[in-house]
Design an enzyme around this catalytic site. Structure first.
Site, PDB file in Angstrom:
ATOM      1  N   LYS A 219       1.213  -1.052  -0.193  1.00 52.90           N
ATOM      2  CA  LYS A 219       0.081  -0.031   0.092  1.00 52.90           C
ATOM      3  C   LYS A 219       0.823   1.231  -0.109  1.00 52.90           C
ATOM      4  CE  LYS A 219      -1.827   2.715   2.804  1.00 52.90           C
ATOM      5  NZ  LYS A 219      -1.940   4.095   2.006  1.00 52.90           N
ATOM      6  N   PRO A 253      -7.113   5.329   6.557  1.00 50.28           N
ATOM      7  CA  PRO A 253      -8.246   4.724   7.225  1.00 50.28           C
ATOM      8  C   PRO A 253      -9.218   3.845   6.529  1.00 50.28           C
ATOM      9  CG  PRO A 253      -8.045   7.377   7.375  1.00 50.28           C
ATOM     10  CD  PRO A 253      -7.104   6.665   6.305  1.00 50.28           C
ATOM     11  N   GLU A 295       8.543   0.609  11.804  1.00 54.86           N
ATOM     12  CA  GLU A 295       9.577   1.446  11.820  1.00 54.86           C
ATOM     13  C   GLU A 295       8.920   2.944  11.798  1.00 54.86           C
ATOM     14  OE1 GLU A 295      11.803   4.301  10.741  1.00 54.86           O
ATOM     15  OE2 GLU A 295      11.581   3.528   8.776  1.00 54.86           O
ATOM     16  N   CYS A 329      12.840  10.526   9.162  1.00 56.34           N
ATOM     17  CA  CYS A 329      12.478  10.033  10.556  1.00 56.34           C
ATOM     18  C   CYS A 329      13.751  10.048  11.320  1.00 56.34           C
ATOM     19  CB  CYS A 329      12.030   8.610  10.467  1.00 56.34           C
ATOM     20  SG  CYS A 329      13.108   7.428   9.718  1.00 56.34           S
ATOM     21  N   GLU A 426       8.380  15.796  16.700  1.00 57.12           N
ATOM     22  CA  GLU A 426       8.964  15.649  15.332  1.00 57.12           C
ATOM     23  C   GLU A 426       8.226  16.479  14.555  1.00 57.12           C
ATOM     24  OE1 GLU A 426       9.772  11.685  12.600  1.00 57.12           O
ATOM     25  OE2 GLU A 426       8.001  11.595  13.790  1.00 57.12           O
TER      26      GLU A 426
END
Length: 528
Positions: A219, A253, A295, A329, A426
């Protein structure tokens, strides 16, 4: 999707804010957030630009978008009316390919040959792939073509080489027994890929899962589906059987949730935000208790000790934060500098930010393109305002860059305190926060005072200091006098709420393998 214009990504004006925000309100639930390549004629004709330049006109690169449908059972097909139905079709194709198809029944060597041929096709079509990734994501063409795409190719070749070397053990046991372990694929793996490194993360997950003999449903992020669709077509050209690799492009969702809760999915691997990962785990547990690899986010410390090479440390701290528009990240987003070098470091960081080249990502020399969309830009600007309001010193940037597009000025704050939002959250944008520390005990305590534990950077010329910090810092990767080294063989993942499991390297294979013990009694053995 074929008619989608880049203006929605790179050149969204203020009048399009509502539409962009509406799109992101759906996508936020599921998104998280080396070799030289020659340029095609349209790109190489562009001239280098100055740090202050930014184009005001929409980009029209010479790259064709031919694949905008879902890829299910080896064919591009239109989406159904509901995303759950698309998930069901993709999972059914992957289930049949695993239960009845040739992929898990091939010799491992045959699987490796297909993966090697795929890597060769990635090399052959590198310009088209780089163009699509820049078009879709907004990251600089040079960044993807020269850094990320070679890493993608290397990752697939790495896992292709592992395919025929996966095996179990013969285990000594008490008594007259023959005991062996078998390493077997899970079955159908759902691989959920983020928007910030669409193809790189695709390679980490797809490469490992297929090398182990699984079938997969990928996805993509709804914001960046194009490169995954294109290269998955190339995978089939390399000889991949139908149904082994399926690609859907829905929202989190609906499509993402359906995958995580699907009873015919045996494994899920998710890269994204920590908050979304909690939903992934909940859905996996409430369905068939499927295994999950996660992750997730980070707020990585970048520690500059008093004896560090300040010029090198400042340059690497700049890259560690601003690479990929700060949408990374492992961004070194909490820069701790020893008080003896603090003022010198801040001045160098400020100069680097002011000289950073922002603009058209298809132009040569551009270091920073637009943020992924308008919503992300507004989020970053909100954090910048909070830094100013909280009393941090704004050294550079602080505003939107230009009058069109989702660009943010490279921003540097000094005198940042640990309780400020810019030091805790973040941000996922080009905002560098620089704090001062006095001793190792202090910086260890402050660096570890976060829910995250993805990575950390340590800059020192003292081996004892390096050893102390690498063992004291609670993070999955520690870089000593370097940063952002992502070799195909190096495992990657986080401590604490930055995830569970590891990707890349030998450890990445274990995500997609189950261990079976086989015990057989021995009668009158000659020896044990």
């Amino acid at each position: 999707m074929a008619s989608r214009k880049l203006s929605s990504l790179l050149y969204a004006s203020s009048s399009s804010t509502a539409a962009a925000t509406s799109l992101c309100s759906l996508g936020e639930f599921w998104s998280w957030g080396r070799g030289k390549i020659r340029f095609s004629t349209s790109v190489s004709a562009a001239q280098p630009i100055s740090p202050s330049a930014v184009t005001e006109e929409p980009i029209n690169p010479a790259v064709k978008i031919n694949h905008t449908q879902l890829l299910i059972n080896g064919q591009f097909v239109d989406a159904a009316s509901g995303e759950s139905e698309d998930v069901n079709r993709a999972v059914a194709a992957a289930r049949k390919a695993f239960d009845e198809g040739p992929w898990p029944r091939m010799t491992a060597y045959e699987r490796s040959l297909i993966m090697f041929r795929f890597a060769d096709l990635l090399e052959k079509h590198r310009e088209e792939i780089a163009g699509l990734e820049t078009w879709d994501n907004g990251k600089p063409y040079e960044q993807f073509a020269n850094i990320e795409l070679p890493m993608v190719i290397r990752q697939f070749r790495y896992y292709a080489g592992w395919a025929d070397k996966i095996h179990g053990l013969t285990v000594p046991a008490d008594g007259h027994l023959h005991v062996q372990t078998l390493h077997e694929p899970f079955g159908v793996a759902a691989l959920i890929v983020p928007w910030n490194f669409p193809l790189l993360l695709y390679s980490w997950k797809v490469g490992a899962a297929l090398a182990c003999g699984n079938t997969v449903v990928v996805k993509t992020s709804e914001q960046t589906p194009l490169s995954a669709l294109y290269v998955s077509k190339l995978f089939h050209e390399a000889g991949l059987p139908p149904g082994v690799l399926n690609v859907i492009c829905g929202f989190g969702p609906s499509a993402g949730a359906s995958l995580c809760s699907h009873m015919d999915v045996d494994k899920v691997s998710f890269t994204g935000s920590t908050d979304t990962a909690k939903t992934v785990l909940e859905l996996a547990a409430k369905s068939n208790l499927k295994s999950a690899t996660l992750e997730l986010g980070g707020k990585s410390p970048f520690i500059v000790c008093e004896d560090a090479d300040i010029d090198k440390a400042a340059e690497l701290a700049h890259s560690a934060l601003f690479f990929n528009q700060g949408q990374c990240c492992v961004a070194g987003s909490r820069t701790f500098v020893h008080e003896s070098a603090y003022d010198e470091f801040v001045e160098k960081a400020k100069t680097l930010a002011l000289n950073r080249v922002v603009g058209d990502p298809f132009k040569k020399g551009v270091e920073q393109g637009p943020q992924i969309d308008n919503r992300q830009m507004l989020k970053i600007l909100k954090y910048i305002r909070s830094g100013i309001e909280d009393g941090a010193t704004l050294e550079a940037g602080g505003e939107r860059f230009g009058s069109k597009g989702c660009y943010v000025q490279p921003t540097v704050f000094s005198n940042v305190l640990d309780d400020m939002l810019i030091a805790k959250d973040e941000i996922f944008g080009p905002v560098q926060s620089i704090s001062k520390f006095s001793n190792l005990e202090e910086v260890v305590r402050r660096a570890n005072a976060t829910r995250y534990g993805l990575a950390a950077g340590v800059f020192t010329q003292n081996i004892d200091t390096a050893n102390t910090l690498t063992r004291a810092l609670r993070a999955g990767t520690i870089w000593i006098n370097c940063y952002d080294i992502f070799d195909a063989a190096i495992p990657f993942g986080g401590y604490k709420m930055s995830g569970q499991g590891r990707e890349k390297g030998l450890n990445g294979l274990t995500n997609y393998l189950q261990v079976k013990a086989v015990v057989t009694p021995l009668k009158n053995p000659a020896w044990l």
